[in-house]
Design a protein around this motif. Structure first.
Motif, short mmCIF file in Angstrom:
data_model
loop_
_atom_site.label_atom_id
_atom_site.label_comp_id
_atom_site.label_asym_id
_atom_site.label_seq_id
_atom_site.Cartn_x
_atom_site.Cartn_y
_atom_site.Cartn_z
N VAL A 188 -8.12 -1.53 1.57
CA VAL A 188 -7.10 -1.05 2.31
C VAL A 188 -7.57 -1.62 3.84
O VAL A 188 -7.00 -2.26 4.60
N THR A 203 7.58 -0.96 6.79
CA THR A 203 7.15 0.48 6.00
C THR A 203 8.74 0.95 5.40
O THR A 203 9.69 0.85 5.96
N ARG A 259 0.60 5.31 1.17
CA ARG A 259 -0.28 6.31 2.06
C ARG A 259 0.31 7.52 1.86
O ARG A 259 1.76 7.65 2.09
N GLU A 270 0.29 12.01 2.98
CA GLU A 270 -0.44 12.89 3.84
C GLU A 270 -1.43 13.90 3.18
O GLU A 270 -1.18 15.16 2.66
N THR A 321 0.90 -1.18 -0.11
CA THR A 321 -0.22 -0.02 0.16
C THR A 321 0.77 1.38 0.06
O THR A 321 2.09 1.16 0.32
N PHE A 329 5.33 10.43 2.22
CA PHE A 329 4.62 9.31 1.77
C PHE A 329 5.28 8.21 2.54
O PHE A 329 6.31 8.19 3.14
N ARG A 354 -7.51 12.14 0.61
CA ARG A 354 -7.50 10.94 -0.24
C ARG A 354 -5.89 10.34 0.06
O ARG A 354 -5.13 10.40 -0.77
N PRO A 355 -5.87 9.82 1.36
CA PRO A 355 -4.73 9.48 1.95
C PRO A 355 -3.97 8.01 0.86
O PRO A 355 -3.00 7.80 1.10
N SER A 356 -4.93 7.09 0.72
CA SER A 356 -4.54 5.78 0.15
C SER A 356 -4.23 6.15 -1.39
O SER A 356 -5.44 6.53 -2.22
N ARG A 357 -3.27 5.69 -2.00
CA ARG A 357 -2.86 6.02 -3.38
C ARG A 357 -2.29 4.82 -4.01
O ARG A 357 -2.25 4.89 -5.32
N ARG A 396 -10.12 2.38 -0.52
CA ARG A 396 -10.35 2.68 0.87
C ARG A 396 -10.89 1.23 1.27
O ARG A 396 -10.30 1.01 2.50
#
Length: 226
Positions: free
Chosen positions: A206, A218, A122, A124, A120, A181, A128-131, A203
């Motif tokens: 995730v 991460t 993400r 800031e 995933t 990110f 729309r945080p999830s990209r 969304r």
């Protein structure tokens, strides 16, 4: 298909998906540990047979900790600046310098119970945080090459699927300039992510990934200014 700006967050999470998440959250973690009662007295007898006359078993307990679960990239280092080619481009930002090209990523093996992986991205951004969400990565997969095609079922990694970003676009939507990110690799307890298909928005995908995750690693970074 040319990239376009990520649209509204889409429809609210369906009742069916919420029910699935609730059910999955109640499932106990899988364990391959044997039942102590199955061994009976024979286990104790076998152990005692290995002990020498001086009480020495002849072997030492392995106290070496397992290697850490790590995510790295050849494109940038932890906390470093990601090259412009992996940023958003026109359609995401009028003057975006990127090309919506996903970066190369590699990771070490997850916990022993791992059956697949998911990646995933993400940023800031409160709206729309999830990209990016790419999932159903086979258990033996340890890396993703750069430039995964932006389709639901990309040709590589074989068998993988990607979440729907908006009404028509799938796959990677890179961070824009001046956005921090975080990429995350999740070790999942199932070979395929349940309850998602080509119409499931990122969304919701995730949310299922997080429920099925056994652990994650991460790598974070920053973006150049325009």
């Amino acid at each position: 298909m040319s990239p376009s700006r990520v649209g509204p967050a889409g429809s609210m999470t369906s009742l069916a998906l919420l029910a699935l998440l609730a059910l999955l959250a109640t499932l106990p973690a899988c364990s391959d540990a044997p039942n102590p009662t199955d061994a009976g007295d024979s286990a104790a007898a076998d152990t005692s047979a290995d002990v020498g006359a001086d009480g020495d078993t002849g072997t030492a307990a392995d106290t070496t900790p397992p290697p850490p679960f790590e995510l790295t990239s050849d494109a940038f280092t932890e906390g470093g600046e990601i090259p412009a080619e992996y940023l958003c481009g026109p359609g995401g930002l009028p003057s975006g310098p990127g090309t919506f090209r996903s970066p190369p990523l590699r990771w070490t093996a997850g916990p022993p119970e791992t059956r697949s992986y998911a990646i995933t991205l993400r940023i800031e951004d409160v709206t729309r945080p999830s990209r990016w969400a790419i999932f159903d990565l086979a258990e033996g997969t340890r890396e993703i090459a750069a430039g995964v095609p932006r389709t639901f079922e990309p040709p590589f990694p074989v068998g993988s699927r990607q979440a729907l970003l908006d009404g028509e676009n799938y796959g990677y939507y890179g961070p824009c300039p001046m956005q921090s990110f975080t990429f995350a690799v999740h070790a999942l307890r199932t070979p395929m992510l349940p309850g998602v298909d080509a119409t499931t928005y990122i969304r919701d995908v995730v949310a299922v990934i997080e429920v099925m995750s056994l652990g994650s690693a991460t790598q974070s970074g920053t973006t150049p200014t325009l």
